[in-house]
Design an enzyme around this catalytic site. Sequence first.
Site, mmCIF file in Angstrom:
data_model
loop_
_atom_site.group_PDB
_atom_site.id
_atom_site.type_symbol
_atom_site.label_atom_id
_atom_site.label_comp_id
_atom_site.label_asym_id
_atom_site.label_seq_id
_atom_site.Cartn_x
_atom_site.Cartn_y
_atom_site.Cartn_z
ATOM 1 N N SER A 142 0.752 -1.248 0.117
ATOM 2 C CA SER A 142 -0.219 0.636 0.120
ATOM 3 C C SER A 142 1.224 1.474 0.181
ATOM 4 C CB SER A 142 -0.743 0.631 1.206
ATOM 5 O OG SER A 142 -1.846 1.010 1.113
ATOM 6 N N GLY A 143 1.133 2.366 -1.081
ATOM 7 C CA GLY A 143 1.417 3.541 -0.985
ATOM 8 C C GLY A 143 2.896 3.299 -2.093
ATOM 9 N N THR B 34 -2.319 2.125 -8.149
ATOM 10 C CA THR B 34 -3.237 2.487 -8.358
ATOM 11 C C THR B 34 -2.875 3.613 -8.859
ATOM 12 O OG1 THR B 34 -4.666 2.542 -6.637
ATOM 13 C CG2 THR B 34 -6.252 4.055 -8.198
ATOM 14 N N ASN C 153 -0.526 5.549 3.305
ATOM 15 C CA ASN C 153 -0.403 5.911 1.532
ATOM 16 C C ASN C 153 -2.985 6.348 1.721
ATOM 17 O OD1 ASN C 153 -1.687 6.414 -1.246
ATOM 18 N ND2 ASN C 153 -1.907 3.906 -1.909
ATOM 19 N N SER D 97 -5.109 4.632 -0.989
ATOM 20 C CA SER D 97 -4.927 2.716 -0.561
ATOM 21 C C SER D 97 -5.960 2.410 -1.115
ATOM 22 C CB SER D 97 -4.837 2.537 0.225
ATOM 23 O OG SER D 97 -4.433 1.042 0.921
ATOM 24 N N SER D 98 -6.141 1.667 -2.423
ATOM 25 C CA SER D 98 -7.352 0.126 -3.136
ATOM 26 C C SER D 98 -7.139 -0.497 -1.643
ATOM 27 C CB SER D 98 -6.036 -0.487 -3.727
ATOM 28 O OG SER D 98 -6.432 0.331 -4.811
ATOM 29 N N GLY E 95 -0.053 -6.055 -2.235
ATOM 30 C CA GLY E 95 1.553 -6.289 -2.250
ATOM 31 C C GLY E 95 0.493 -6.872 -1.072
ATOM 32 N N GLU F 204 1.783 -8.072 2.507
ATOM 33 C CA GLU F 204 1.616 -7.038 3.675
ATOM 34 C C GLU F 204 2.038 -7.877 5.582
ATOM 35 O OE1 GLU F 204 -2.362 -4.651 2.663
ATOM 36 O OE2 GLU F 204 -2.319 -6.019 4.298
#
Length: 1010
Positions: free
Chosen positions: A104-105, A109, A156, A159-160, A387, A389
């Site tokens: 994330s970040g 996206t 982020n 973040s998605s 991704g 984590e």
Amino acid sequence: MAELDSLEFGKSDFVLLDEVNMEQFLANLKLRFQKGRIYTYIGEVVVSVNPYRPMEIYGTDVIASYRGRELYERPPHLYALADAAYKAMKRSAKDTCIVISGESGAGKTEASKYIMQYIAAITNPSQKQEVESIKDVLLKSNCVLEAFGNAKTNRNDNSSRFGKYMDINFNFNGEPTGGHINNYLLEKSRVVKQQAGERNFHTFYQLLSGGCEEMLEALGLHRDANGYRFTREGAICNTVSDDKLNHRAVLRAMRVIGFSDEEIQSIYNLLGTILHLGNVEFENDEDMAVIRDLDVMEQIACLIGSETDAVRRALLYRTVATGVGEVFNKGHSPEEARFGRDAFAKALYERLFCWIVRRINHVIEVKDYDPARHGKNTVIGVLDIYGFEIFDNNSFEQFCINYCNEKLQQLFIELILRQEQQEYQREGIEWQHIDYFNNQIIVDLVEQPHKGIIAILDEACLNVGSVTDTMFLDTMDARLIRHPHYTSRKLCATDKTMEFRRDFRIRHYAGDVTYCIEGFLDKNKDPLFQDFKRLMFNSSDPVLKEMWPEGHLSITEVTKRPQTAATLFRNSMVALVEKLASKEPYYVRCIKPNDAKCPLALDEVRCRHQVEYLGLLENVRVRRAGFAYRQPYARFLLRYKMTCEYTWPNHLMCSDREAVEAIVNQHGFQNDVAYGISKVFVRHPQMLYQLEQERLNLIPIIILFLQKVWRGTLARRRCRQMRAIYAIMACFKHHKVKAHFREVERRFANVRNMSDYGKSVPWPSPPAVLRSFQENTQYLFRRWWARQIIKNIPPSHMPEVRAKVAAMEVLQGERMEWGHSRTWERNYLASIKDGGPLAGQFTKVAKDLQSKDAYSAVLFSCLIHKVNRFNKSKERALLVTDALIYKMEPRKKFKVLKKVPLSVVTGVSVTSGRDQLVVVHTVQKDDMVICLQGAGADENEDHVGELLGVLADHFKRVKKPLQVAVRPSAIPLHMCGKQRTVSVEKRSGQRQSEFSKSRGGGFVLRVPDH
């Protein structure tokens, strides 16, 4: 090696590192990042580092520079990868996919947006309306899905919180015809609870900030996000996005996609329902839950199209069926009611999100497709998924996400190895076995039927009785005690980083991850009471009713247990991997450089961790095994042919392979390469560096040479063009001249037979080159025309004609009346008609004067009025001969009073009016001021023009100058050396012209006003 990226910016392909180790990898990554090069290749994989700042590398000019180019012809970029995927799909009619991964970040996206932007920009050059509509929907869908599926996290701002796989369908022309979106594992727990510093999904804050007053009033909402339990945590968070602007953008996007106003209203009704649900409070009444504020129930019931009592019962009671078919309502405790409320809110949002995805799919799906008529339908897939984590507290969601990444890493390594092996086989190069970490054992640990963690978790959820998370952990410890990639505190009592009866650890390919077992069973079962499903199915809103199709079953009909969340996710991952394996893959690996979102700062510890769990070093090793670099012969030759005398500028060998061998042998690298069927394989990157350095040294020399040749070519081309231009101009001029001559000839061919001899015929406009020629021609024509006119005139009339022509020339049109239309008698005093009884006497005097003064001919004579220096006006006679001008007294037998030689006359002045004033200027500055007058019936005739004509004609013939001035009013003159003026004044009642003195010392000729 990518074009136009010098070693100043590091190595644009990690495959070309001198040594494959983490230190060199990070050093090259950091150098390129700090130099503004955020993209780097690993073969055909793009490694992307989030720059945390706007980059000027995404405009239309950049898109044009990558369109149609090969992957290594331009510096590394997402556009190069997208173009390679599109070309492979279009050229070979193969389905391709682009897999974007990272934490994330890291910019996943944004990367997917740029890829979609590029594909949209290079397709549909003919601007077909239906194709443009599909492209608009595909692009606008990102805006809607971001609003409902993204949130601000501590890592982020956008973040998605779900995985997304989008298929874009193309026809045989390479034009997009539709698509399909799959979503994976929406983080619905965020709806009811967020960590400190994080926000709920964007759409809640966009609604509260950007919704109009009428909408908020209809939803029963106010703008303060702090007033709702589900958005309270995020109300104090700062974010770079503008929720108000984003709300308007989402509304526009939904309308472009095709959402109706009723559907949009239903969506926001559901969002309002979720916000109100968060504010529902329960109190304890004899171990039974009661609702504190029933007004909220009315608002919720209004928004979902239901009855207030039905909403209250669904929140406070659960309908239970016994084995014999009896049905009764079981009341909730406050804790159970809160659990049911939160589960209902999470389910509402999850159903809403899935319905939005289905609605978009309904719009963009390929309709009426017939392979026989439309040709093969090819696909480009874009996967934007979470991704790996590793948090301080890892729960069920991290377990699923990391399992997903294990599956994708397994597919990634397998496909990379398969691609390498296939390329070696195609080129006839001997394949060497490559040692790599095979994570199949970890995938089996999670998903293996009956033995894997998911199977054990499902078994615990299906057991009757009170099964706890701790019991599930004990079962795993018992069954997985010998697995090399599983451990817990019970199995490894000395490892104090794990808690007893709470934590277990999996040794993933990216590192060890410790999971907290708390909540695993509840999140896997994902319980939602059937009462809520029936409540929503019975809604009067058709959109909400459509989201809950299973609500039509009664409590006695609901017997089959739904699949658990882990099983559903595993099945979706298996289907996803099968879908990706059937396509030709391209990869984007996104890296987050630091946690502070700071441009140009790269945290090596954070990046090392990401490089490890993304398997980037493993990827480099697989790519470099055997040969680090390979290139088609033609492309290799094109880049390095200037380094060999036998190949520059063009070789004369039988094939490009022989030319490449000549380059390699000249530099002594014959033991460092292998020759395939269509490619040369280079074992060590040092060979490329030496070739690149030599090429860089030669490029300036070649450029200067090419500039010289090109300038010479341009000069010769310009010379040829100028010659051609002048030849064309000459031919065109000849054409225009001939055309002009033909036109003049056509117009004037018959002028001899015309009554006016062609005077009325207009002349054609001449070309510039003939302008002076035509002026001379017109002059000659006028001479000819005059000759034609004159030759018909009797010789006796010629003196009159010459005099009139002379008068016309000197007057130059400044005097309108000058007697040109009548016959000029000249010697009026000798005529019986004009001179009367004195004519004979005048004739005798004129002959005597001729004998005495020896003049040749009389030019003009008539009666005049004169004025002298004493201001006396008298009637006199004027005789003009070719030698002298005589002033006579007619009453005294034409006695000569004054005679002026013509040789002393310098000029004549007249007025522009009808008066007969004439001033004869002399050298002695003693001018003669007279007014001509007629006699008898012709006393009003104009004689000024006649006098001027005979004088001008005479002076012209004797070749002496005569200055003629036509004054509009007063005429300056000299009399006895003194300067005077004479003017003309019209006076009514005046019978004849006469002179008088003016106030200024001059003279005035008063004439009749007629």
